[in-house]
Enzyme design. Structure first.
Site, mmCIF file in Angstrom:
data_model
loop_
_atom_site.group_PDB
_atom_site.id
_atom_site.type_symbol
_atom_site.label_atom_id
_atom_site.label_comp_id
_atom_site.label_asym_id
_atom_site.label_seq_id
_atom_site.Cartn_x
_atom_site.Cartn_y
_atom_site.Cartn_z
ATOM 1 N N GLY A 1 18.047 -24.504 -7.683
ATOM 2 C CA GLY A 1 18.494 -23.197 -7.330
ATOM 3 C C GLY A 1 17.436 -21.945 -8.027
ATOM 4 O O GLY A 1 16.550 -22.577 -8.667
ATOM 5 N N LEU B 1 29.122 -30.674 -9.737
ATOM 6 C CA LEU B 1 30.231 -29.956 -10.268
ATOM 7 C C LEU B 1 31.335 -29.930 -9.509
ATOM 8 O O LEU B 1 32.504 -29.434 -9.917
ATOM 9 C CB LEU B 1 29.529 -28.670 -10.780
ATOM 10 C CG LEU B 1 28.536 -28.495 -11.649
ATOM 11 C CD1 LEU B 1 28.343 -27.057 -11.846
ATOM 12 C CD2 LEU B 1 29.037 -29.085 -13.070
ATOM 13 N N THR C 1 28.535 -13.140 -12.434
ATOM 14 C CA THR C 1 28.237 -12.211 -11.446
ATOM 15 C C THR C 1 28.748 -10.721 -11.813
ATOM 16 O O THR C 1 29.814 -10.700 -12.113
ATOM 17 C CB THR C 1 28.485 -12.959 -10.261
ATOM 18 O OG1 THR C 1 28.246 -11.714 -9.241
ATOM 19 C CG2 THR C 1 29.943 -13.154 -10.072
ATOM 20 N N TYR D 1 34.799 -15.444 -3.940
ATOM 21 C CA TYR D 1 33.709 -15.861 -4.868
ATOM 22 C C TYR D 1 33.752 -15.197 -6.144
ATOM 23 O O TYR D 1 33.659 -15.872 -7.075
ATOM 24 C CB TYR D 1 32.193 -15.559 -4.322
ATOM 25 C CG TYR D 1 30.891 -15.438 -5.166
ATOM 26 C CD1 TYR D 1 30.460 -16.743 -5.433
ATOM 27 C CD2 TYR D 1 30.350 -14.446 -5.517
ATOM 28 C CE1 TYR D 1 29.296 -16.772 -6.468
ATOM 29 C CE2 TYR D 1 29.368 -14.405 -6.490
ATOM 30 C CZ TYR D 1 28.900 -15.347 -6.743
ATOM 31 O OH TYR D 1 27.824 -15.630 -7.601
ATOM 32 N N LYS E 1 34.382 -16.850 -9.789
ATOM 33 C CA LYS E 1 33.579 -16.790 -10.985
ATOM 34 C C LYS E 1 34.286 -16.159 -12.236
ATOM 35 O O LYS E 1 34.128 -16.566 -13.340
ATOM 36 C CB LYS E 1 32.369 -15.878 -10.471
ATOM 37 C CG LYS E 1 31.370 -16.540 -9.476
ATOM 38 C CD LYS E 1 30.480 -17.609 -10.226
ATOM 39 C CE LYS E 1 29.450 -17.171 -11.056
ATOM 40 N NZ LYS E 1 28.564 -18.153 -11.424
ATOM 41 N N TRP F 1 22.305 -9.569 -7.645
ATOM 42 C CA TRP F 1 21.304 -9.304 -6.553
ATOM 43 C C TRP F 1 19.913 -10.252 -6.924
ATOM 44 O O TRP F 1 18.928 -9.638 -6.960
ATOM 45 C CB TRP F 1 20.849 -7.741 -6.397
ATOM 46 C CG TRP F 1 21.908 -7.024 -5.942
ATOM 47 C CD1 TRP F 1 23.057 -7.141 -6.015
ATOM 48 C CD2 TRP F 1 21.754 -5.707 -5.168
ATOM 49 N NE1 TRP F 1 23.930 -6.039 -5.460
ATOM 50 C CE2 TRP F 1 23.120 -5.203 -4.862
ATOM 51 C CE3 TRP F 1 20.685 -4.893 -4.800
ATOM 52 C CZ2 TRP F 1 23.424 -3.932 -4.362
ATOM 53 C CZ3 TRP F 1 20.628 -3.968 -4.061
ATOM 54 C CH2 TRP F 1 21.906 -3.265 -3.752
#
Ligand SMILES: NC(=O)c1ccc[n+]([C@@H]2O[C@H](COP(=O)([O-])OP(=O)(O)OC[C@H]3O[C@@H](n4cnc5c(N)ncnc54)[C@H](OP(=O)(O)O)[C@@H]3O)[C@@H](O)[C@H]2O)c1
Length: 299
Positions: A10, A45, A110, A134, A138, A160
């Site tokens: 990632g 995961l 996030t 999402y 999180k 971002w």
């Protein structure tokens, strides 16, 4: 320390690898740290048994840095179970394992845990209220971690993210700007871009800081992004300005750009805590964007 970093393919995982490798090469890394980077192929995961299996077959780690996540914000509405497994239940399992191994855990979260309705930059203790799947997964991950690990963990909320790796807003704009004469970008969602290399540097600074050294410290949340406040519209304009791309950027509202999900309106985050505790120097978003784009140009 023996350090496990998840999400090696990632944006953030690759940025940490790049920094660690560069530091080792130029002899800056005087710490006796051993890094093990793993991707989905090593540690999946989405599978409880894959996680147990991986840790059952490996020696103990002193620190786990969890950069892996289900990050497809739009798709998460339709794949809530998978998003919840990766962003929540796997984090819970990692926290249990970290407790058993007496290791520490740095987990990345996030700005999307917030609803974006605040008129002030969010501080770490503001009440989260995610408005999409999402964000909910999180937040559930953060809460599970905090419940299981009242000590020895750090949650870093960022926003971002972009880098030379993977897909991100900067790379999308560069592609669109070269193909089109004009594009429309929303101007009513405010936030702060984060260059993944800057976040990688901040994480490595934290783990080498003497305030991180001792086990048994209370688990904390920290905000981290680049400095400055910007809309997606201004962000796109700056990308074209740096690259000298002649593409008109029309400002539009979120209502004029319907997406499958709601996105928070204003997710600016206050970074005083991370600056004060770990003495982190945070670059302005424009200077970091210039740095990243210069690197993209060399590719
Ligand atoms: N990107 C943003 O704008 C943003 C904003 C705020 C916060 N964050 C948070 O910052 C962190 C890093 O984000 P990023 O931009 O680096 O994300 P990214 O580029 O999407 O990378 C996430 C990584 O997680 C891996 N992953 C996904 N499902 C997995 C699974 N089942 N098992 C193991 N690994 C899995 C992916 O593997 P594959 O490559 O194999 O799919 C990918 O390498 C995440 O926690 C994210 O929630 C990101």
């Amino acid at each position: 320390m023996r350090i496990l970093v998840t999400g090696k393919n990632g944006q953030l995982g690759r940025s940490i690898q790049k920094t660690v490798n560069a530091d080792t090469k130029i002899g800056n890394d005087q710490s006796p740290n051993e890094y093990i980077f793993v991707g989905k192929e090593d540690l999946d995961l989405s599978s409880k048994s894959s996680i147990s299996h991986y840790f059952g077959n490996n020696d103990k780690f002193d620190l786990i840095i969890n950069c892996a996540a289900y990050t497809a914000v739009d798709k998460a509405e339709k794949e809530q179970e998978l998003a919840n497994q990766v962003n929540h239940l796997a984090v819970k399992q990692l926290a249990k394992i970290a407790n058993n191994q007496q290791s520490r855990l740095i987990h990345i979260s996030t700005d999307y845990v917030f609803d974006g309705e605040s008129d002030k930059p969010y501080i770490e203790t503001d009440t989260p209220n995610p408005i999409n799947a999402y964000g909910r997964t999180k937040l559930a991950g953060e809460k599970a971690l905090q419940a299981l690990m009242p000590i020895n963990a750090i949650i870093i909320r960022t926003s971002w993210l972009y880098s030379k790796y993977g897909n991100n807003f900067v790379k999308t704009m560069l592609r669109l700007g070269k193909d089109r004469d004009e594009i429309s970008v929303v101007n009513d969602q405010m936030g702060s871009p984060t260059y993944a290399t800057d976040l990688a540097d901040a994480i490595l600074e934290i783990i080498s800081h003497n305030k991180f050294r001792d086990l048994g410290q209370t688990t904390q949340i920290y905000n981290y992004s680049n400095e400055g406040e910007v809309s997606w519209h201004e962000f796109a304009k700056e990308i074209f300005k740096i690259e000298k791309i002649e593409c008109e950027v029309n400002p539009i509202t979120s209502q004029q750009y319907p997406t499958p999900i709601k996105r928070p309106r204003n997710t600016l985050m206050n970074k005083d805590k991370i600056v004060k505790i770990f003495n982190i120097k945070i670059s302005n978003w424009k200077s970091s964007l210039n740095t990243c784009m210069a690197i993209l140009k060399q590719q």
